[in-house]
Design an enzyme around this catalytic site. Structure first.
Site, mmCIF file in Angstrom:
data_model
loop_
_atom_site.group_PDB
_atom_site.id
_atom_site.type_symbol
_atom_site.label_atom_id
_atom_site.label_comp_id
_atom_site.label_asym_id
_atom_site.label_seq_id
_atom_site.Cartn_x
_atom_site.Cartn_y
_atom_site.Cartn_z
ATOM 1 C CE LYS A 225 94.902 -104.126 32.593
ATOM 2 N NZ LYS A 225 93.877 -103.139 32.159
ATOM 3 C CB CYS B 151 88.883 -112.025 18.649
ATOM 4 S SG CYS B 151 87.716 -113.109 19.477
HETATM 5 P P1 NAD Z 1 95.028 -104.849 24.042
HETATM 6 O O1 NAD Z 1 96.070 -105.857 23.780
HETATM 7 O O2 NAD Z 1 95.320 -103.428 23.712
HETATM 8 O O3 NAD Z 1 94.608 -104.843 25.568
HETATM 9 C C1 NAD Z 1 94.117 -105.994 26.202
HETATM 10 C C2 NAD Z 1 94.371 -105.883 27.689
HETATM 11 O O4 NAD Z 1 95.777 -105.872 27.900
HETATM 12 C C3 NAD Z 1 93.817 -104.620 28.337
HETATM 13 O O5 NAD Z 1 93.316 -104.937 29.607
HETATM 14 C C4 NAD Z 1 95.061 -103.751 28.466
HETATM 15 O O6 NAD Z 1 94.979 -102.814 29.507
HETATM 16 C C5 NAD Z 1 96.116 -104.797 28.763
HETATM 17 N N1 NAD Z 1 97.488 -104.378 28.466
HETATM 18 C C6 NAD Z 1 97.913 -103.465 27.558
HETATM 19 N N2 NAD Z 1 99.259 -103.370 27.597
HETATM 20 C C7 NAD Z 1 99.698 -104.245 28.527
HETATM 21 C C8 NAD Z 1 100.989 -104.626 29.005
HETATM 22 N N3 NAD Z 1 102.093 -104.060 28.542
HETATM 23 N N4 NAD Z 1 101.048 -105.577 29.950
HETATM 24 C C9 NAD Z 1 99.932 -106.163 30.428
HETATM 25 N N5 NAD Z 1 98.690 -105.835 30.024
HETATM 26 C C10 NAD Z 1 98.568 -104.891 29.079
HETATM 27 O O7 NAD Z 1 93.732 -105.343 23.278
HETATM 28 P P2 NAD Z 1 92.333 -104.609 23.168
HETATM 29 O O8 NAD Z 1 92.484 -103.478 22.210
HETATM 30 O O9 NAD Z 1 91.797 -104.336 24.530
HETATM 31 O O10 NAD Z 1 91.416 -105.759 22.544
HETATM 32 C C11 NAD Z 1 91.325 -105.996 21.200
HETATM 33 C C12 NAD Z 1 92.131 -107.213 20.833
HETATM 34 O O11 NAD Z 1 91.707 -108.340 21.592
HETATM 35 C C13 NAD Z 1 91.942 -107.608 19.387
HETATM 36 O O12 NAD Z 1 93.177 -107.924 18.802
HETATM 37 C C14 NAD Z 1 91.063 -108.848 19.481
HETATM 38 O O13 NAD Z 1 91.165 -109.724 18.385
HETATM 39 C C15 NAD Z 1 91.530 -109.462 20.742
HETATM 40 N N6 NAD Z 1 90.511 -110.382 21.275
HETATM 41 C C16 NAD Z 1 90.731 -111.730 21.160
HETATM 42 C C17 NAD Z 1 89.778 -112.633 21.629
HETATM 43 C C18 NAD Z 1 89.981 -114.129 21.490
HETATM 44 O O14 NAD Z 1 89.230 -114.873 22.112
HETATM 45 N N7 NAD Z 1 90.947 -114.607 20.728
HETATM 46 C C19 NAD Z 1 88.614 -112.158 22.230
HETATM 47 C C20 NAD Z 1 88.432 -110.792 22.332
HETATM 48 C C21 NAD Z 1 89.401 -109.910 21.855
#
Ligand code: NAD
Length: 490
Positions: A176, A285
């Site tokens: 997803k 991130c």
């Molecule tokens: P997010 O947590 O808002 O969303 C990530 C994903 O989770 C999306 O696909 C979203 O639709 C899904 N999601 C949201 N609510 C959900 C739920 N209740 N159940 C299941 N899935 C759900 O994050 P974002 O804003 O898309 O991304 C930014 C974040 O990602 C930042 O905190 C960043 O640091 C992190 N990130 C981490 C890495 C790493 O390798 N550590 C890499 C890239 C991004």
């Protein structure tokens, strides 16, 4: 452009007939739509993935899967240019960054094809036991159905980091993508269709987190959850996994420090600091968003940083020469501006902090640098996920290490010094999963990726990424003709 879901090797319309607009962040205009999956669609996709896993795919050899991974890489490669442009329109990043991402994604599929091949000779490896009456062999078996949920900052690359090792291991995937950047993951599905990947092996569901992500995380037939995203969502995923003890790996946020000692080369320091915070608009991130500079270098370094930050070309990522595109969405733009508004009350704004005057449309923001945010401020402690650098000075090495480690996160950290022993000593003391010396951000498919503390659980990439999707099985055999003789006495 595709407004259907990819389930069981077919494009299908969403069960409830819901769709989501896709917005071009450079102008805030809708430019296409995608299907919004809901619970029923998730169930179909998971069942398809289950059937594929229980069928031929779950029993295939690593060498067979390697061929599929290489075909996927070839299919992506054929469309490399088109995919990079799509990524810019969806996410906003400058085209050269998108081209880099697409090339990395292709490289990731090729790399895991190699590891898939190496799996076969590892099967049934003997394990020496202290009791010669027994023989033990070790098997590495695929984890089953993987539910994979990814964010919007590196849409295709995050999909590759999840899908390539899972397929290499012999797992099947329900992926997803983020609702903000679903397009390249749907094109990955199109590549799977083009090469005739067996139905159900890779399923891609665009949709909202609450409507598609949550039911995927809760689905009882999902064996493994692999999530990249924010800490609050990661916590929800972990709770869902806890309900029926799913295997879970989490790649979450960061607030990574960059310690610069006074003996550093100033040009190199400026280059890597800018790269560490303004690459991908700071939506990384591992962005080194907390800069700690040794006092005696601070004034000179800050002067250079500010003047170079002001020279960064901001604009539509498709325009040549642009180094900073728009943020991904109106919501992210508002969130970062909110941090800046609050930060102005507590810290000194050295540069930036506004939408550029000549870019009234889209989600643009100037490169922004704050000096001396209080140690307990949101600016210093929380992940902003935008082009905002926070700087503090330090006098002693121990102070730098203490300040750097004083964070709930532990994803990455960087150290710069011409003294290799000091750089190594400091790197060894920092609590983070990824340490850079005299650079910031270079990422290699071969090296482990992941964090400590609230930055996550587990490691992606390299052989660690493959292990994420493998179960280790011991097969222990009793060889002796002698009775065991515990209950049935000889
Ligand atoms: P997010 O947590 O808002 O969303 C990530 C994903 O989770 C999306 O696909 C979203 O639709 C899904 N999601 C949201 N609510 C959900 C739920 N209740 N159940 C299941 N899935 C759900 O994050 P974002 O804003 O898309 O991304 C930014 C974040 O990602 C930042 O905190 C960043 O640091 C992190 N990130 C981490 C890495 C790493 O390798 N550590 C890499 C890239 C991004």
């Amino acid at each position: 452009m595709r407004d259907q879901l990819y389930i069981n090797g077919q494009w299908v319309s969403p069960d409830l007939g819901n769709y989501l607009d896709v917005i071009d962040p450079s102008n805030g205009q809708r430019f296409t739509r995608v299907a919004a999956a809901t619970e029923e669609d998730v169930d179909h996709a998971v069942r398809a993935a289950r059937r594929a896993f229980d069928g031929d795919w779950g029993h295939s050899s690593g060498a067979e899967r390697a061929v599929w991974l290489e075909r996927l890489a070839d299919a992506l490669e054929q469309r490399q240019d088109e995919l990079a442009v799509l990524e810019v329109r969806d996410n906003g990043k400058p085209l050269p960054e998108a081209q880099w991402d697409v090339a990395d994604a292709i490289g990731c599929f090729r790399y895991y094809a190699g590891l898939a091949r190496e799996l076969d000779p590892r099967q049934d490896s003997p394990l020496e036991l202290p009791d010669p009456r027994f023989r033990c062999r070790i098997r590495h078996e695929p984890v089953g159905v993987a539910g994979q949920i990814i964010p919007w900052n590196y849409p295709l690359l995050m999909a590759a980091w999840k899908v390539a090792p899972a397929l290499a291991a012999g797992a099947t995937c329900v992926l997803k993508p983020s609702e903000l950047t679903p397009l390249s993951a749907l094109e990955l599905a199109a590549c799977a269709e083009q090469i005739g990947l067996p139905p159900g092996v890779l399923n891609v569901l665009s949709g909202l987190g609450s409507e598609a992500g949550a039911p995927l995380a809760q689905h009882p037939q999902v064996d493994k959850l692999a999530f990249t995203g924010s800490v609050p969502t990661g916590s929800r995923i972990m709770s869902a996994a806890a309900q029926d003890i799913k295997n879970v790996s989490l790649e979450l946020g960061g607030k990574s420090p960059f310690i610069v000692f006074a003996d550093s080369d100033i040009d190199a320091a400026v280059e890597w600091i800018l790269f560490g915070i303004f690459w991908n608009q700071g939506q990384v991130c591992s962005a080194t968003s907390r800069l700690l500079v040794e006092d005696s270098l601070a004034d000179t370094l800050l002067e250079r940083l500010v003047s170079e930050a002001r020279r960064i070309t901001i604009g539509n990522g498709l325009q040549p020469g642009v180094l900073l595109g728009p943020l991904v969405s109106a919501g992210q733009h508002a969130k970062v501006l909110d941090f800046i508004r609050e930060g102005r009350q507590h810290a000194q704004l050295l540069t930036g902090g506004h939408r550029p005057r000549d870019l009234p449309q889209g989600y643009f923001l100037e490169p922004t640098i704050f000096l001396d945010p209080p140690l307990d401020s949101r600016l210093w402690r929380e992940e902003i996920f935008g082009p905002v650098l926070c700087v503090r000075r330090f006098k002693r090495e121990e102070e730098a290490v203490r300040l750097a480690n004083d964070s709930p996160f532990g994803l990455a950290a960087a150290v710069m010094s011409k003294d290799p022993q000091r750089a190594a000593r400091v790197a060894n003391q920092l609590r983070a999963g990824i340490l850079w010396i005299n650079c910031s951000q270079p990422t290699f498919t071969q090296a482990p990726w992941g964090g400590m503390k609230q930055s996550g659980i587990g490691r992606e990439l390299g052989r660690w990424g493959l292990e994420n999707y493998l179960e280790v099985k011991q097969v222990t055999e009793y060889l002796s003709d002698e009775p065991w003789g515990w209950y049935l006495k000889p």
